[in-house]
Design an enzyme around this catalytic site. Structure first.
Site, PDB file in Angstrom:
ATOM      1  N   LYS B  79      23.087  10.669 -46.808  1.00 40.88           N
ATOM      2  CA  LYS B  79      23.503  12.045 -47.099  1.00 40.88           C
ATOM      3  C   LYS B  79      23.406  12.307 -48.605  1.00 40.88           C
ATOM      4  O   LYS B  79      23.739  11.431 -49.410  1.00 40.88           O
ATOM      5  CB  LYS B  79      24.938  12.252 -46.594  1.00 40.88           C
ATOM      6  CG  LYS B  79      25.426  13.685 -46.612  1.00 40.88           C
ATOM      7  CD  LYS B  79      26.829  13.770 -46.002  1.00 40.88           C
ATOM      8  CE  LYS B  79      27.356  15.195 -45.961  1.00 40.88           C
ATOM      9  NZ  LYS B  79      28.697  15.270 -45.341  1.00 40.88           N
ATOM     10  N   SER B 154      29.208  18.790 -41.821  1.00 40.45           N
ATOM     11  CA  SER B 154      28.245  18.987 -42.902  1.00 40.45           C
ATOM     12  C   SER B 154      27.144  17.923 -42.948  1.00 40.45           C
ATOM     13  O   SER B 154      26.135  18.153 -43.587  1.00 40.45           O
ATOM     14  CB  SER B 154      28.983  19.011 -44.238  1.00 40.45           C
ATOM     15  OG  SER B 154      29.538  17.730 -44.507  1.00 40.45           O
ATOM     16  N   SER B 178      32.983  16.068 -40.564  1.00 36.63           N
ATOM     17  CA  SER B 178      31.586  16.208 -40.984  1.00 36.63           C
ATOM     18  C   SER B 178      30.638  15.109 -40.500  1.00 36.63           C
ATOM     19  O   SER B 178      29.430  15.251 -40.633  1.00 36.63           O
ATOM     20  CB  SER B 178      31.489  16.322 -42.502  1.00 36.63           C
ATOM     21  OG  SER B 178      31.790  17.637 -42.899  1.00 36.63           O
TER      22      SER B 178
END
Lengths: 477, 493
Positions: B79, B154, B178
């Site tokens: 990420k 996310s 997330s």
């Protein structure tokens, strides 16, 4: 109307640690900007703080030295505001739970009486960087070497009643923290900084008047002056029947006056809340006891010991222990020249005069305790007179040379050669017949004048004891 | 079967048996990326050269007879809020668009030591604020199961990459769901470990007391293998736990007899999509048949959890994001004065959702509101922790749905922040309590979308969660792990 002055001081002190408060960067002054920095103290994204346990120990030491109660559980909070010298957009500080609280120190009030000044809190926090304005004037630059340096902030209750008391409080605070070895407390170098809150109220009033905050004082003298200036300013306002505005003022050292920095409405809302990136600080009662037991000998105890062990008068002991480094200097000197009173006289006299002239502390000058001991030995050995010794000290102090070298280079060795002195004595006796006559008729005090004449002839280098002896022998025949 | 279709555990075996080289493995994923990434947009930065470089290093070391970590040579996607030295790390924000970190996050350093090639940095909601990856400043990612739908967020990019076969494994971060929510919407296994189990050093902070790095994978075993790499105490993160790290793979084969399972009433709600609840209940029935003791439990504070979370997380964010002022790194809009520069830089650098949360947080922390909002929320958080402690006296694990519905459509909730926030309703209280929480696939909806189920255990019991996940994978058979990606111009790959 008679007014009463109410002052509270907030003092920031840099702790003498090897590394910064939350990272391994050195805590030391370097002229080159942004050298002592890393992702943590520059507030880079994702970097996390690691608490320096040594800084916690020093803050604990400072707290017990200032007679504080210790929080066994404390932590850091974030004080949020925007400024380019604040790398993270917040300062880590102990806002809600300071490590130390409800302490005190004793000072002398304006009448020479003992007065207890309460310390409300002492807490740890990190220092900010420094803004440097470019010479060209069209840009500002930031140096983050200082960002993250460990500080303690020490806040008094509003117990100080005059600028003089405030100065004495700062002197005593400095003495304690120096003795406790947590900071060098050099205000001129910024390792001790002081803000003052001050208000006036009619004598007898229970409520505080509106206060102003004074910043930017760079010496104890400046603190005293700015408070005096502010008292006058506030008194004039109150005498006119007007109200003092709650403001932050800056002391202008050049103009010797206060200037408005910001008003009440521009006050920050720091939105403080507890930081969650650091573990809380947990201390045990045993650790606190150990810190208390490990406190070095403080000024009062040391003065008492100087009186007992060295037979010094109370006055000498007080002066010598006024700063830790001066007392260290004294004791260091005794190691090779064991005559406490003589050493004390020289340190309080000539040596202190030189320090004051140069604006230095005893541990900052190149004239070491061994140099003073050597100088005093040379007097005892009859190599120089006391008067010449003062001259040697001054020259050695300023040049950094050893006293023996100064004596040799300047040709200051005392004249103890009897035959050389006899001819000068004879000359003086011949030229001062009336003084000689007075002596012979019983006014023996004139011998001092005659000795002085011989010293004058020799440029002060004659051995005065020997001169005296030769004169008496010559006159009495 | 193609290389890119393999689980990480299978790739590990193939590599250790020298049936494939790491370069071949990496190349297979790079080819897959070239084929479908233009449709899915799961990456912000691609690092093919770095990946191949690491792969060939690992191959050489293996050829030299060196004993390597089981995951050596298995590639991974990370990420884009996890710092990588010399490689831009954007948080999907304009304000960090060109930011190149001078250091590696602790987890990145560990992955490098193990020898896991980095395929790229994945797309996300800006600063991890969002539930659909639509808040990326660059572009939204698309759900491989249906390109019209969001992958969740996310950590949406990480979920898309694993779900579509562009990476066998990914790291995500989970503040309030997330990892688990996108794992659920993409049919994956997503683990949010106990707060403090994995170092956050180098994870760009959103809400420090809630952020946690975790794994996104196809199976429980893959998650266990990756957890073995990233877990443990880190001197650089004072909140990491010092308890020893077990070998998480050993839990996978254990049985579940006498396991006490609490079904969270609030997370199998009547308000949820009935298919979601039905899928969860079907899995629970299987656990019961296999000897688990199942009972219902109510966590009434769940209702207050969302409110507390949306005060605490934005408050911390308003402080954590204060450092983006243009002075030291990142975007700088310039200006006549310092205040102008700050305003312009932050005004243009942050997107609308980030600004909204900074404003909420700033408000909640302000003098006069602090007690009523932030402090009250912190009290709720403490009570939620107690509620969990009480529940874990009765149960070993708690279960429910991961999300109330399968993946929603792109643009469906973007103009309605509250609806968007509600998609994390099942995930938030676990975050507030700091307990480990795992999302696993529970079934496929009639519309052909994956649905998820969330398992929660007490602190440091990740092994228990993986055990239950592994058991279900074995007993009910693997669900379809990856979809065929239907391309807009027709055909599927």
């Amino acid at each position: 109307m008679e007014f009463e002055v109410v002052i509270g001081l907030e003092v920031h002190v840099e702790l003498q640690t090897e590394s910064k408060l939350f990272c391994a960067c050195p805590n030391s002054f370097v002229p080159e900007p942004n050298v002592n920095t890393c992702p943590v103290c520059l507030g880079f994204p994702g970097a996390l703080p690691q608490l320096n346990s040594n800084a916690v120990q020093q803050a604990l030491t400072a707290s017990v030295a200032l007679n504080c109660e210790i929080a066994l559980f404390s932590y850091f909070d974030r004080k949020n505001y925007f400024y380019p010298d604040m790398p993270k957009g917040y300062q880590l500080s102990q806002y809600f739970e300071p490590i130390g609280s409800r302490g005190y120190i004793n000072i002398e009030d304006d009448n020479g009486l003992l007065k207890k000044i309460r310390i409300g809190r002492i807490h740890m926090e990190e220092d900010a960087g420094k803004l440097v304005h470019a010479v060209s004037g069209d840009a500002s630059m930031v140096d983050y070497n200082r960002a993250g340096v460990p500080l303690v902030e020490i806040v008094t209750e509003p117990d100080l009643s005059s600028p003089g008391e405030s100065r004495r409080y700062l002197e005593q605070l400095k003495r304690i923290l120096q003795y406790a070895r947590v900071s060098d407390c050099k205000m001129e170098e910024g390792s001790l900084r002081c803000d003052a809150n001050i208000s006036l109220r009619p004598v007898g009033s229970e409520v505080f008047g509106s206060k102003t905050e004074l910043k930017n004082m760079n010496s104890f003298k400046a603190v005293e002056r700015s408070l005096e200036h502010e008292i006058k300013r506030q008194r004039d306002i109150l005498m006119r029947g007007e109200k003092v505005l709650t403001q932050t003022l800056r002391w202008d050292e050049d103009k010797q006056e206060t200037v408005v920095m910001r008003g009440k409405l521009e006050a920050h809302d720091y939105r403080c809340f507890t930081d969650s990136e650091l573990a809380p600080i947990e201390l045990t009662p045993e650790e606190v006891d150990r810190a208390r037991a490990a406190l070095p000998e403080m000024a009062e105890a040391r003065a008492a010991r100087f009186i007992d062990d060295y037979g010094l008068p109370e006055y000498d002991a007080g002066v010598l222990t006024s700063s830790r480094c001066l007392a260290d200097y004294f004791e260091s000197c005794l190691k090779t020249y064991n005559n406490p009173k003589v050493v004390s006289n020289w340190i309080m006299g000539e040596f202190s005069a030189q320090l004051n002239n140069a604006g230095l502390e005893a541990d900052q000058c190149s004239f070491r305790p061994s140099d003073l001991a050597e100088l005093l030995q040379m007097i005892d050995e009859g190599l120089i007179s006391g008067k010449i010794a003062k001259e040697v000290l001054e020259k050695a102090f300023q040049s950094g040379k050893e006293p023996r070298v100064v004596v040799e280079e300047e040709g200051l060795l005392q004249i103890s050669d009897q035959s050389e002195l006899e001819s000068i004595v004879e000359k003086v006796v011949n030229e001062n017949a009336d003084s000689v006559e007075k002596y012979r008729s019983g006014a023996t005090r004139v011998i001092g004048f005659l000795v002085g004449q011989v010293m004058k002839e020799t440029g002060g280098k004659a051995n005065p004891g020997l001169v005296n002896e030769l004169l008496v022998k010559k006159i009495e025949g | 079967m193609k290389i890119y279709e393999q689980t990480a555990a299978n790739l590990s075996k193939l590599l250790q048996n020298k049936e494939v080289s790491s370069v071949e493995v990496v190349q297979s994923f790079l080819d897959r990326i070239e084929l479908i990434e233009p449709y899915l947009k799961s990456f912000i930065t691609h690092t093919p050269a770095m990946a191949l470089d690491m792969a060939s290093t690992v191959d050489n070391r293996r050829a030299g007879g060196e004993k390597l970590h089981p995951l050596a040579g298995v590639p991974i996607a990370i990420k884009d809020n996890i710092s990588t030295r010399g490689l831009r790390t954007t948080c999907a924000s304009r304000i960090l668009e060109n930011y190149i970190p001078p250091y590696d996050a602790t987890v990145v350093e560990t992955l490098k030591q193990v020898g896991m090639p980095l395929l790229g940095k994945t797309n996300m909601d800006e600063f991890a604020m969002g539930s659909s990856t639509e808040n990326s400043a660059f572009y939204p990612s698309r759900n491989p199961w249906n390109l019209e739908r969001v992958p969740g967020g996310s950590s949406g990019g990480s979920a898309v990459a694993v779900s579509s076969g562009m990476a066998p494994l990914a790291l995500g971060s989970d503040t309030g769901g997330s990892i688990r929510q996108p794992a659920s919407l993409c049919g994956l296994t997503g683990l949010r470990p106990t707060y403090g189990r994995v170092s956050r050093y180098g994870l760009i902070a959103f809400a420090s007391s809630l952020d946690q790095i975790g794994t996104i994978s196809l199976t429980a075993l893959d998650s266990a293998m990756l957890m073995n790499v990233i877990s443990g105490y880190d001197l650089l993160d004072s909140t990491t736990l010092s308890e020893p790290v077990p070998d998480y793979t050993i839990f996978l084969d254990e049985g579940i007899k006498k396991l006490k399972v609490g079904v969270i009433k609030e997370n199998v709600s009547e308000d949820f999509d009935p298919e979601v609840t039905a899928a969860v209940m079907k899995n629970i029935a299987l656990l019961k048949e296999s000897g688990a003791e199942v009972d219902e439990v109510s966590l009434p504070l769940t209702d207050y959890g969302l409110g507390a979370y949306y005060l605490i997380a934005p408050s911390e964010a308003s402080s954590n994001l204060g450092r983006y002022d243009g002075v030291r790194y990142g975007f700088n809009a310039g200006g006549e004065s310092i205040d102008d520069m700050f305003s312009a830089t932050r005004g243009r650098g942050f997107g609308p959702e980030v600004k909204r949360r900074i404003m909420i947080g700033t408000y909640a922390l302000s003098a006069g509101y602090f007690d009523a909002y932030y402090l009250q929320a912190m009290k709720v958080r403490t009570m939620i922790r107690r509620e969990y402690e009480a529940a874990f006296k009765r149960f070993d694990i708690l279960v429910g749905a991961t999300t109330p519905t399968p993946a929603f459509k792109i643009d469906e909730k973007i103009d309605d922040p509250l609806q968007m926030y509600l998609s994390d309703i099942c995930n938030i209280t676990d975050s507030l309590a700091g307990v480990p929480s795992l999302s696993i696939p529970s079934g496929i909806s009639s519309g052909g979308l994956p649905m998820g189920m969330q398992l929660t255990a007490s602190p440091l019991k990740e092994g228990l969660l993986l055990k239950v996940a592994g058991f279900l994978e074995r007993e009910r058979g693997h669900l379809p792990l990856r979809p065929k990606v239907k391309l807009p111009e027709g055909g599927e790959v």
